[in-house]
Write an enzyme that holds these catalytic residues in place. Sequence first.
Site, mmCIF file in Angstrom:
data_model
loop_
_atom_site.group_PDB
_atom_site.id
_atom_site.type_symbol
_atom_site.label_atom_id
_atom_site.label_comp_id
_atom_site.label_asym_id
_atom_site.label_seq_id
_atom_site.Cartn_x
_atom_site.Cartn_y
_atom_site.Cartn_z
ATOM 1 N N CYS A 8 -61.240 127.008 83.325
ATOM 2 C CA CYS A 8 -60.605 126.143 82.324
ATOM 3 C C CYS A 8 -59.283 126.729 81.853
ATOM 4 C CB CYS A 8 -61.551 125.934 81.156
ATOM 5 S SG CYS A 8 -62.146 127.483 80.474
ATOM 6 N N ASN A 49 -68.584 126.072 86.902
ATOM 7 C CA ASN A 49 -67.623 127.084 87.380
ATOM 8 C C ASN A 49 -68.033 128.511 87.031
ATOM 9 O OD1 ASN A 49 -67.008 126.291 84.723
ATOM 10 N ND2 ASN A 49 -64.987 127.200 84.885
ATOM 11 N N GLU A 75 -65.894 122.389 74.497
ATOM 12 C CA GLU A 75 -64.918 123.215 75.224
ATOM 13 C C GLU A 75 -64.542 122.423 76.462
ATOM 14 O OE1 GLU A 75 -63.691 125.952 74.197
ATOM 15 O OE2 GLU A 75 -65.118 126.643 72.689
ATOM 16 N N GLU A 126 -65.860 128.883 70.091
ATOM 17 C CA GLU A 126 -66.975 129.756 70.448
ATOM 18 C C GLU A 126 -66.528 131.205 70.313
ATOM 19 O OE1 GLU A 126 -68.053 127.926 74.419
ATOM 20 O OE2 GLU A 126 -69.954 127.702 73.364
HETATM 21 P P1 NAD Z 1 -68.480 117.791 83.737
HETATM 22 O O1 NAD Z 1 -67.935 117.269 82.460
HETATM 23 O O2 NAD Z 1 -68.555 116.871 84.897
HETATM 24 O O3 NAD Z 1 -69.962 118.347 83.529
HETATM 25 C C1 NAD Z 1 -70.264 119.373 82.600
HETATM 26 C C2 NAD Z 1 -71.721 119.271 82.217
HETATM 27 O O4 NAD Z 1 -71.917 118.084 81.457
HETATM 28 C C3 NAD Z 1 -72.683 119.158 83.398
HETATM 29 O O5 NAD Z 1 -73.864 119.855 83.074
HETATM 30 C C4 NAD Z 1 -72.929 117.650 83.484
HETATM 31 O O6 NAD Z 1 -74.148 117.329 84.098
HETATM 32 C C5 NAD Z 1 -72.942 117.281 82.018
HETATM 33 N N1 NAD Z 1 -72.589 115.901 81.677
HETATM 34 C C6 NAD Z 1 -71.671 115.108 82.284
HETATM 35 N N2 NAD Z 1 -71.616 113.905 81.650
HETATM 36 C C7 NAD Z 1 -72.503 113.960 80.619
HETATM 37 C C8 NAD Z 1 -72.897 113.041 79.598
HETATM 38 N N3 NAD Z 1 -72.368 111.813 79.510
HETATM 39 N N4 NAD Z 1 -73.833 113.427 78.707
HETATM 40 C C9 NAD Z 1 -74.353 114.670 78.772
HETATM 41 N N5 NAD Z 1 -74.041 115.569 79.728
HETATM 42 C C10 NAD Z 1 -73.119 115.227 80.635
HETATM 43 O O7 NAD Z 1 -67.628 119.088 84.083
HETATM 44 P P2 NAD Z 1 -67.735 120.012 85.361
HETATM 45 O O8 NAD Z 1 -67.103 119.297 86.519
HETATM 46 O O9 NAD Z 1 -69.130 120.515 85.502
HETATM 47 O O10 NAD Z 1 -66.832 121.260 84.933
HETATM 48 C C11 NAD Z 1 -65.453 121.282 85.076
HETATM 49 C C12 NAD Z 1 -64.772 120.964 83.769
HETATM 50 O O11 NAD Z 1 -65.226 121.853 82.753
HETATM 51 C C13 NAD Z 1 -63.273 121.154 83.825
HETATM 52 O O12 NAD Z 1 -62.625 120.100 83.157
HETATM 53 C C14 NAD Z 1 -63.044 122.443 83.065
HETATM 54 O O13 NAD Z 1 -61.764 122.573 82.514
HETATM 55 C C15 NAD Z 1 -64.109 122.378 82.041
HETATM 56 N N6 NAD Z 1 -64.410 123.711 81.519
HETATM 57 C C16 NAD Z 1 -64.010 124.028 80.252
HETATM 58 C C17 NAD Z 1 -64.243 125.300 79.747
HETATM 59 C C18 NAD Z 1 -63.803 125.680 78.357
HETATM 60 O O14 NAD Z 1 -64.314 126.679 77.841
HETATM 61 N N7 NAD Z 1 -62.908 124.962 77.719
HETATM 62 C C19 NAD Z 1 -64.889 126.238 80.536
HETATM 63 C C20 NAD Z 1 -65.278 125.884 81.827
HETATM 64 C C21 NAD Z 1 -65.041 124.607 82.299
#
Ligand code: NAD
Length: 486
Positions: free
Chosen positions: A287, A155, A253, A465
């Site tokens: 998020c 995002n 996060e 962070e």
């Molecule tokens: P996601 O969890 O699908 O993927 C995030 C990252 O993790 C990607 O690079 C993905 O390839 C990797 N990944 C997925 N499974 C993994 C595993 N088992 N081992 C290692 N790496 C793995 O999330 P997304 O769809 O890319 O992003 C959206 C989510 O991120 C939403 O839930 C959002 O709320 C959250 N988010 C949180 C914050 C925060 O600061 N709290 C900020 C932005 C987004």
Amino acid sequence: MIDNKQKKLWIDGQEVDGDAGVAPLVSINPATGAVNHEVAAAGSAAADAAVRSADEAARAPAWRGMLPAQRARILARIADGMEARGEELAQLQMLENGKVWRECQAQVKSAAATFRYYAGVCETTGSEVTPARGDYLSMAVYEPYGVVAAITPWNSPMTMEAQKVAPALAAGNAVVLKPSEITPSTGLVLGQIALAAGLPPGLLNVLPGTGHEVGAALVAHPKVRLVSFTGGTESGRRIAEVAARKLMPVALELGGKSPHIVFNDASVDAAVAAIAGGIFEGSGQSCVSGSRAFVQRGVYAQVVEKLVATARALRVDLPDRPGAEMGPLATFAHRDRVAAMVEAARRAGAEILTGGARPDQAQLDSGAYYLPTVISGIDNRADIAQQEIFGPVLCVIPFDDEEDLITQANDSAFGLASGIWTADYQRAWRVARALEAGTVWINTYKQLSISTPFGGFKESGIGREKGISGMRLYQQPKGIYFGMGA
Ligand code: NAD
């Protein structure tokens, strides 16, 4: 400015081919459905090569012994390099996740500012002499972990990457960055910028690829000693399970379902503008989106009417169009998931006050667009009010008194952010302290500062962070004693 040939992995300061047998990533522009480019994908072999290179670079005396002021200088040069290549970075992000141009430009500036901030933290934060309790001099010094894996979502790739890479390097580690498979390119450019800024090869390796292939391989790698992850709660849980077996710390996060609260005495117009911005900016793919609006009964009808009018007036358009306020969602699959969640809510009896559909302009037909949506007629226990949607979908829920509000607002698995609108500062303080959320905004929303800690309560995450503690996250304290006796 941007070439279309296949982009490669970045290991040890060089472009490297993807793993044999791992299909390259095909980047699709969500604004149009057109193919942007292909990006080589890493698997377990590239993960191993990148971690070994990082481990060697982290142990090299030139890096171990580099004075904080010198490290700071490199970080500041990375900030300069990001700004110098700002148009290219902003364009890559816009092509890959569809955010509007103005937001992509702002995120380049924010990411560069993060590198500059951690240059300052690196240079000015030192060891401590701890209070004497005997005939010795005792100190706390802070050591890097070695190799840190940074795993980021799609995002806001640049800001998330900067938020991890800058403090981890400032703290003296080497980083293997695994950007999202949806937005692999800005991280690759960051690798080039860092090398040009004087960061020795191997200290920042960048591995595009999927979570289950290269992401999982990095987390499990024995030489990775800390994982810093931003993404969904379920992915975070899987990573934490592996980390538990390795006895490795993790910073997570995760998701959110943040309450945005309006009391009867609030400035209604300001609150409505903030609620709309807090959920529709970035098509709700943030998020900290304020996705549950709790509105006190006395102003409920007025706030709902104005929210609906604001949502209808928002300009949904191609993200590079001047004046576009909302672009597409980042992928077609994600748009369909958001649409399915809204449909399920409709079937369960929710009232869709506006949106709940794709836009009908012909020029948006081939993109992953979804209209700003406002939902009412539900309570806080409804699925649509409990699950993270990560799209431009706002649930509006009335409340009567403060106690009832706090119970409802905290009735969520998440605890990332929250907003309060009231003229009564004593109430603002009381409610802010009672909310289970890592960030509380009072009479403002979505202000984010690199110098203020950020993270989640409950299932929204572990660790914080940003700020000075954002660098300490990547260090382990060590006690050192000098005997002062005869
Ligand atoms: P996601 O969890 O699908 O993927 C995030 C990252 O993790 C990607 O690079 C993905 O390839 C990797 N990944 C997925 N499974 C993994 C595993 N088992 N081992 C290692 N790496 C793995 O999330 P997304 O769809 O890319 O992003 C959206 C989510 O991120 C939403 O839930 C959002 O709320 C959250 N988010 C949180 C914050 C925060 O600061 N709290 C900020 C932005 C987004």
